[in-house]
Design a protein around this motif. Structure first.
Motif, PDB file in Angstrom:
ATOM      1  N   HIS B  56       0.880  -1.172   0.000  1.00 40.24           N
ATOM      2  CA  HIS B  56       0.000   0.000   0.000  1.00 40.24           C
ATOM      3  C   HIS B  56       0.905   1.207   0.000  1.00 40.24           C
ATOM      4  CE1 HIS B  56       0.888   0.945   4.291  1.00 40.24           C
ATOM      5  NE2 HIS B  56       1.261  -0.304   4.234  1.00 40.24           N
ATOM      6  N   ARG B  59      -3.033   5.170  -0.441  1.00 40.12           N
ATOM      7  CA  ARG B  59      -4.321   4.929   0.208  1.00 40.12           C
ATOM      8  C   ARG B  59      -5.402   5.886  -0.279  1.00 40.12           C
ATOM      9  NH1 ARG B  59      -4.073   1.832   5.882  1.00 40.12           N
ATOM     10  NH2 ARG B  59      -2.215   0.615   5.459  1.00 40.12           N
ATOM     11  N   ILE B  62      -4.731   6.046  -6.118  1.00 41.79           N
ATOM     12  CA  ILE B  62      -4.035   6.560  -7.296  1.00 41.79           C
ATOM     13  C   ILE B  62      -2.671   5.927  -7.559  1.00 41.79           C
ATOM     14  CG2 ILE B  62      -5.192   8.801  -7.359  1.00 41.79           C
ATOM     15  CD1 ILE B  62      -2.765   9.976  -5.908  1.00 41.79           C
ATOM     16  N   GLY B  64      -1.753   2.539  -7.152  1.00 38.83           N
ATOM     17  CA  GLY B  64      -1.804   1.191  -7.697  1.00 38.83           C
ATOM     18  C   GLY B  64      -1.061   0.145  -6.897  1.00 38.83           C
ATOM     19  N   THR B  82     -10.339   0.767  -5.609  1.00 36.23           N
ATOM     20  CA  THR B  82      -9.164   0.006  -5.179  1.00 36.23           C
ATOM     21  C   THR B  82      -9.393  -0.525  -3.765  1.00 36.23           C
ATOM     22  OG1 THR B  82      -8.223   2.058  -4.366  1.00 36.23           O
ATOM     23  CG2 THR B  82      -7.517   1.343  -6.563  1.00 36.23           C
TER      24      THR B  82
HETATM   25  S1  FES Z   1      -2.653   2.296  -1.819  1.00 35.42           S
HETATM   26 FE1  FES Z   1      -2.401   3.532  -3.600  1.00 35.42          FE
HETATM   27  S2  FES Z   1      -4.015   2.811  -4.831  1.00 35.42           S
HETATM   28 FE2  FES Z   1      -4.398   1.752  -2.982  1.00 35.42          FE
END
Ligand code: FES
Ligand code: HEM
Lengths: 221, 257
Positions: B56, B59, B62, B64, B82
């Motif tokens: 992660h 959060r 954006i 990915g 996501t």
């Molecule tokens: S932690 Fe960046 S898209 Fe989910």
């Protein structure tokens, strides 16, 4: 080793799939024509036998050209299908414990099994109605009678109907997918929606199925 | 709320893994899915157990990084979302939740839910550069771009490279990812000079990475948190066919300019 030109195209997953789509297009065109031609069965024995005579005698050169094209298409189609299937299996050696398919259709998931059924069906069909090898009372150029007698055998008629069910599923996915694979599908706000493929997938197997059904039910004799 | 988790635990790339059951009590429905895992991990640490490893970063949907299979769906049950943007209110009290890493030969598990998505970076690298001037920004209207092309390029560029498409695809195919990257540059005037070369190179790299091929199941599009359309795959195939048909051998450079 990376090969060049056409061989590299064939080696790539996109190239192989394009070969499947292009050969699939040839096969779809063929099944549509074949089905339409078969409906002359309902015009009676004279008309149907004349059609058979046209293909088997008058236009035999054209018929051979078509046979060779179809054979080439089927061989390439199956080779690509087999090789891609092996690659796709290898791409996920460990699966999920829990997996819920979200949008994939039953048709898409049965392409391989349907293909195998059709692969058994095609040679049987040729040995049955073209060469007569597996036909109980084959008479050369008497296509109408051959069909009637052929379908009076219950399990044969059922085997044909099974093939048509799989053909319908194969077409529902394939006749939609091929345009996307070949890159000629128009962009769409709902790319999974298919109209043309649905029509083809219903009309083609239904048209073919009318022959065994009409004989089984005793309408044609 | 309370949930029962079945989480894939695997100590290292070479170790065998298995699903381990955890009871997560006192979970607020307002927690994000990752916060729920954070809370569980705090409790595991207190108990002296190894916390669950998961990727992660932002959060906020954006970067990915945060992909995982939640109840058999990539990034869980909510569309266009996501895992980090999923909240516990999407579940009910007492639910059982299965959490597994992305599964693909090209995405080896590093630990627990963390997989190595380096294959995506190598596909991007294979795409190479675009011959666009950088440094001094040019005049905004210097290059006319049709609205539709700009929109399509922008939609494709929304791809965050999370790998959900690969995870959801029954063939573990990276077609949606590769197609998004190919179309995002291919739609724009700046992407034209290398357009054909890029299609050939990226598709070749995608195959080398042992991803499967596209059979148009459509699962990728459904799983994609950014709503990338499988139209991009038709675009990729179109570019690839043109590129293969028009490619020529390198010519010797003769004379001087
Ligand atoms: S932690 Fe960046 S898209 Fe989910
Ligand atoms: C002979 C045995 C056959 C086998 C083993 C076979 C197998 C397959 C397989 C595995 C696929 C890929 C499915 C996918 O991509 O999801 C496919 C696609 C397809 N098949 Fe067949 N098939 C056979 C016969 C036929 C016939 C008779 C037709 C004609 C109606 C046909 C038309 C198509 C089309 C149009 C596609 C889609 C190609 C694409 O996605 O672009 N196939 N086939």
């Amino acid at each position: 080793m990376e090969r060049a030109g056409l061989l590299r195209f064939w080696d790539s997953s996109v190239g192989k799939k394009v070969v499947m789509g292009a050969t699939g297009l040839i096969l779809v065109a063929f099944v549509i024509l074949h089905m339409a031609g078969n409906l002359q069965f309902f015009s009676g024995s004279e008309r149907f036998n004349a059609y058979s005579h046209l293909l088997q005698v008058d236009l035999i050169e054209l018929t051979w050209l078509m046979r060779i094209t179809l054979l080439g298409a089927v061989v390439l189609h199956i080779t690509a299908a087999y090789q891609l299937t092996m690659r796709n299996r290898a791409a996920r050696p460990a699966g999920y414990v829990k997996r819920e398919p979200q949008v994939s259709t039953y048709a898409a998931r049965t392409m391989r099994w349907g293909g195998v059924y059709l692969l058994l069906f095609i040679p049987y069909h040729i040995l049955h109605f073209t060469t007569g090898t597996l036909h109980p009372a084959f008479v050369r150029r008497a296509a109408y009678g051959n069909v009637v007698i052929g379908f009076q055998v219950m399990w044969v008629a059922l085997f044909y109907l099974g093939a048509m069910a799989f053909l319908g599923l194969h077409l529902y996915h394939g006749a939609w997918a091929m345009f996307r694979t070949l890159g000629i599908a128009r962009p769409s706000n709902d790319p999974l929606h298919r109209r043309l493929a649905l029509a083809i997938a219903i009309i083609v197997p239904a048209g073919f199925s009318l022959l065994p059904l009409s004989v089984m039910l005793g309408f044609m004799h | 709320m309370k949930v029962v988790l079945h989480v894939w635990r695997q100590a290292s790339a070479s170790a065998a893994g298995k699903l381990v059951d955890y009871q997560a009590d006192d979970i607020s429905p307002d927690m994000s899915f990752l916060e729920m895992l954070d809370v569980l991990n705090e409790r595991l640490i207190v108990r002296g157990e190894d916390p669950i490893a998961f990727d992660h970063d932002c959060r906020e949907g954006i970067c990915g990084s945060c992909g995982m299979m939640i109840n058999g769906a990539a990034h869980g049950p909510m569309k266009l979302t996501t895992a980090c943007q999923l909240h516990m209110r999407s579940f009910s009290d007492g639910d059982e939740i299965w959490i597994e890493p992305w599964r693909a030969k090209a995405f080896p598990v590093i630990k627990d839910l963390v997989v190595d998505r380096g294959a995506f970076d190598r596909i991007i690298q294979a795409g190479g550069f675009v011959s666009a001037p950088t440094g001094s920004a040019q005049d905004g209207n210097a290059i006319p771009i049709p609205k539709q092309a700009a929109d399509d390029a922008m939609d494709a560029a929304a791809c965050i490279g999370c790998g959900a498409c690969v995870a959801a695809c029954p063939n573990a195919s990276a077609s949606l990812f590769t197609a998004a990257k190919i179309s995002h540059l291919g739609e724009l005037p700046q992407g034209q000079p290398e357009r054909m070369k890029r299609a050939l190179a990226m598709v070749h790299q995608m195959d080398l990475e042992t991803f499967g091929g596209c059979t148009l199941f459509g699962e990728c599009q459904e799983a994609c948190p950014k709503g990338i359309s499988i139209d991009t795959i038709a675009q990729m195939n179109r570019d690839y066919i043109f590129a293969a048909a028009t490619e020529r051998e390198a010519t010797d450079v003769l004379g001087s300019g």
